[in-house]
Enzyme design. Structure first.
Site, PDB file in Angstrom:
ATOM      1  N   VAL A  79      -0.948   4.428   0.658  1.00 15.92           N
ATOM      2  CA  VAL A  79      -2.095   5.311   0.888  1.00 15.92           C
ATOM      3  C   VAL A  79      -1.606   6.744   1.131  1.00 15.92           C
ATOM      4  CG1 VAL A  79      -4.014   5.796   2.469  1.00 15.92           C
ATOM      5  CG2 VAL A  79      -3.586   3.455   1.701  1.00 15.92           C
ATOM      6  N   GLY A  80      -0.479   6.877   1.804  1.00  9.99           N
ATOM      7  CA  GLY A  80       0.079   8.222   1.990  1.00  9.99           C
ATOM      8  C   GLY A  80      -0.639   9.045   3.031  1.00  9.99           C
TER       9      GLY A  80
ATOM     10  N   ASN B  88       5.975  -1.785  11.361  1.00  9.95           N
ATOM     11  CA  ASN B  88       5.254  -1.125  10.276  1.00  9.95           C
ATOM     12  C   ASN B  88       5.590  -1.910   8.997  1.00  9.95           C
ATOM     13  OD1 ASN B  88       3.939   0.797   8.603  1.00  9.95           O
ATOM     14  ND2 ASN B  88       4.372   2.392  10.103  1.00  9.95           N
TER      15      ASN B  88
ATOM     16  N   ASN C 293      -2.793   7.401  16.524  1.00  8.44           N
ATOM     17  CA  ASN C 293      -1.548   7.200  15.769  1.00  8.44           C
ATOM     18  C   ASN C 293      -1.248   8.509  15.034  1.00  8.44           C
ATOM     19  OD1 ASN C 293      -0.278   6.486  12.979  1.00  8.44           O
ATOM     20  ND2 ASN C 293       0.066   4.627  14.156  1.00  8.44           N
TER      21      ASN C 293
ATOM     22  N   ASN D  54       0.841  -1.197   0.000  1.00 10.16           N
ATOM     23  CA  ASN D  54       0.000   0.000   0.000  1.00 10.16           C
ATOM     24  C   ASN D  54       0.871   1.239   0.000  1.00 10.16           C
ATOM     25  OD1 ASN D  54      -0.485   1.945   2.513  1.00 10.16           O
ATOM     26  ND2 ASN D  54       0.179  -0.051   3.323  1.00 10.16           N
TER      27      ASN D  54
ATOM     28  N   CYS E 197       6.381   5.569   8.552  1.00 10.45           N
ATOM     29  CA  CYS E 197       5.550   5.351   7.370  1.00 10.45           C
ATOM     30  C   CYS E 197       6.396   5.469   6.110  1.00 10.45           C
ATOM     31  CB  CYS E 197       4.415   6.362   7.311  1.00 10.45           C
ATOM     32  SG  CYS E 197       3.380   6.113   5.876  1.00 10.45           S
TER      33      CYS E 197
HETATM   34  C1  LIG Z   1      -3.713   0.043   3.994  1.00 14.20           C
HETATM   35  C2  LIG Z   1      -2.770   0.244   5.149  1.00 14.20           C
HETATM   36  C3  LIG Z   1      -2.673   1.498   5.767  1.00 14.20           C
HETATM   37  C4  LIG Z   1      -1.806   1.690   6.845  1.00 14.20           C
HETATM   38  N1  LIG Z   1      -1.752   2.917   7.455  1.00 14.20           N
HETATM   39  C5  LIG Z   1      -0.976   3.085   8.564  1.00 14.20           C
HETATM   40  C6  LIG Z   1      -0.984   4.323   9.271  1.00 14.20           C
HETATM   41  O1  LIG Z   1      -1.716   5.267   8.941  1.00 14.20           O
HETATM   42  N2  LIG Z   1      -0.161   4.443  10.362  1.00 14.20           N
HETATM   43  C7  LIG Z   1       0.644   3.403  10.778  1.00 14.20           C
HETATM   44  O2  LIG Z   1       1.365   3.552  11.784  1.00 14.20           O
HETATM   45  N3  LIG Z   1       0.634   2.206  10.140  1.00 14.20           N
HETATM   46  C8  LIG Z   1      -0.148   2.042   9.040  1.00 14.20           C
HETATM   47  N4  LIG Z   1      -0.168   0.809   8.413  1.00 14.20           N
HETATM   48  C9  LIG Z   1       0.696  -0.282   8.913  1.00 14.20           C
HETATM   49  C10 LIG Z   1      -0.082  -1.254   9.819  1.00 14.20           C
HETATM   50  O3  LIG Z   1      -0.600  -0.595  10.955  1.00 14.20           O
HETATM   51  C11 LIG Z   1       0.834  -2.410  10.262  1.00 14.20           C
HETATM   52  O4  LIG Z   1       1.936  -1.879  10.974  1.00 14.20           O
HETATM   53  C12 LIG Z   1       1.379  -3.237   9.104  1.00 14.20           C
HETATM   54  O5  LIG Z   1       0.438  -3.331   8.061  1.00 14.20           O
HETATM   55  C13 LIG Z   1       1.818  -4.649   9.525  1.00 14.20           C
HETATM   56  O6  LIG Z   1       0.739  -5.386  10.068  1.00 14.20           O
HETATM   57  P1  LIG Z   1      -0.224  -6.366   9.198  1.00 14.20           P
HETATM   58  O7  LIG Z   1       0.673  -7.266   8.383  1.00 14.20           O
HETATM   59  O8  LIG Z   1      -1.071  -7.079  10.197  1.00 14.20           O
HETATM   60  O9  LIG Z   1      -1.031  -5.478   8.282  1.00 14.20           O
HETATM   61  C14 LIG Z   1      -1.012   0.611   7.320  1.00 14.20           C
HETATM   62  C15 LIG Z   1      -1.133  -0.657   6.709  1.00 14.20           C
HETATM   63  C16 LIG Z   1      -1.994  -0.854   5.643  1.00 14.20           C
HETATM   64  C17 LIG Z   1      -2.104  -2.224   5.031  1.00 14.20           C
END
Ligand SMILES: Cc1cc2nc3c(=O)[nH]c(=O)nc-3n(C[C@H](O)[C@H](O)[C@H](O)COP(=O)(O)O)c2cc1C
Length: 306
Positions: free
Chosen positions: A73-74, A193, A101, A71, A131
């Site tokens: 998303v930014g 992350n 967050n 992703n 991020c």
């Molecule tokens: C679509 C998407 C958006 C995310 N946005 C954020 C965010 O805004 N802030 C953040 O700290 N992590 C963000 N993450 C990271 C997740 O919180 C997490 O750290 C990471 O995806 C690993 O966990 P997972 O494999 O269970 O998804 C995002 C992940 C995804 C997939």
């Protein structure tokens, strides 16, 4: 059979169970509330907030990959003030912990948000210094010990809530980064992350994501995340919250055994809206099967091969 107590205390934040929805994969809980009872989730780390609203990156912003997704998303979000006025009152209808967050382009922005949020009705602040999808700031702070030390110590001065520092896996020594965050005043560490990645459309020879690169998440990253949680939890004394590819209770238990005191569930929420609840049920079943009465007894119970 012994009673199971799923509650955990993470730096003074009491969670009814150790499962937290990971930032960016659960919005502000509104969409998921249509499908699941938010009262059953230990906590929600809301979509990454910035000082002012952000539209995020151009689409395509997500791409499926083997056993995961990319992703970029930014940090699309309505801004910290909108969150305080509109989203906290919604979330407070439920008995789940609220974790804000936050991300910024400058240390001053992080500090200002920490100060504003310290007066808001939330349970903890999670610093996203990691991020990979924004051009300036954010990741730049998270990938050196000097950077993490500087941002954590500055934010600490303004933050009157428990401070969780979320680490990027895109570093050489995760333990050094975690130790620097702890020394600078973090109350807890969350990790990981996303891992910086790329996918290419071979017909057009262009990256699939408009941003060219993005963050990899989902089951593909889980072994990396478990290893990092293991290393960090042996380095710091503060609680560690583990995440990365957790889809089931068994996945979560792996993180707990590696040393996590709680877990976050991310990408799984995008596939199964009730993922957090199913993960929680799975942890409870494991506890019953193995005679654990408290989650804390599983934390760090790893038996290393000699
Ligand atoms: C679509 C998407 C958006 C995310 N946005 C954020 C965010 O805004 N802030 C953040 O700290 N992590 C963000 N993450 C990271 C997740 O919180 C997490 O750290 C990471 O995806 C690993 O966990 P997972 O494999 O269970 O998804 C995002 C992940 C995804 C997939």
């Amino acid at each position: 059979m012994r009673e199971t107590d799923l509650s955990v205390d993470i730096c003074g934040v009491k969670l009814k169970n150790p499962v937290i929805a990971a930032s960016g994969t659960f919005g502000f809980g509104r969409e998921h509330a249509c499908y699941v009872d938010l009262n059953k989730i230990g906590g929600i780390s809301v979509k990454g907030l910035t000082l002012r609203p952000r539209e995020g990156n151009k689409p395509p912003r997500v791409a499926e990959t083997p056993a995961g997704m990319l992703n970029s998303v930014g940090l699309q979000n309505p801004g910290v003030r909108h969150f305080i006025e509109n989203e906290i009152p919604f979330l407070r209808q439920y008995s789940t912990a609220i974790i804000a967050n936050i991300a910024g382009n400058t240390i001053e922005e992080y500090c200002e948000m920490a100060e504003i949020l310290s007066d808001a009705d939330i349970d903890a602040i999670e610093l996203n210094v990691s991020c990979p999808n924004v051009k300036a700031g954010c990741v730049a702070f998270g990938n050196t010990t000097e950077g993490i030390s500087e941002i954590t110590s500055q934010v600490r001065k303004y933050c009157r809530k428990p401070l969780i520092v979320k680490l990027t896996p895109n570093v050489t020594s995760i333990s050094d980064i975690a130790a620097a965050a702890e020394a600078a005043g973090a109350d807890a560490i969350s990790l990981i992350n996303t891992l910086l990645g790329m996918a290419i459309d071979i017909e057009t020879r262009r990256p699939i994501l408009a941003n060219n690169t993005g963050g990899l998440s989902g089951p593909a990253v889980k072994p990396v995340a478990v290893r990092m949680v293991y290393e960090v939890s042996r380095t710091v004394k503060i609680p560690v919250i583990g995440m990365g590819g957790i889809f089931t209770g068994s996945d979560a238990v792996e993180f707990l055994i590696a040393g996590a005191s709680a877990v976050m569930v991310g990408t799984a929420n995008l596939v199964y809206p009730d993922a957090c609840i199913k993960v929680c049920e799975g942890i409870e079943q494991y506890m019953k099967r193995h005679g654990f009465s408290r989650v804390a007894d599983i934390t760090g119970s790893l038996i290393l091969n000699t």
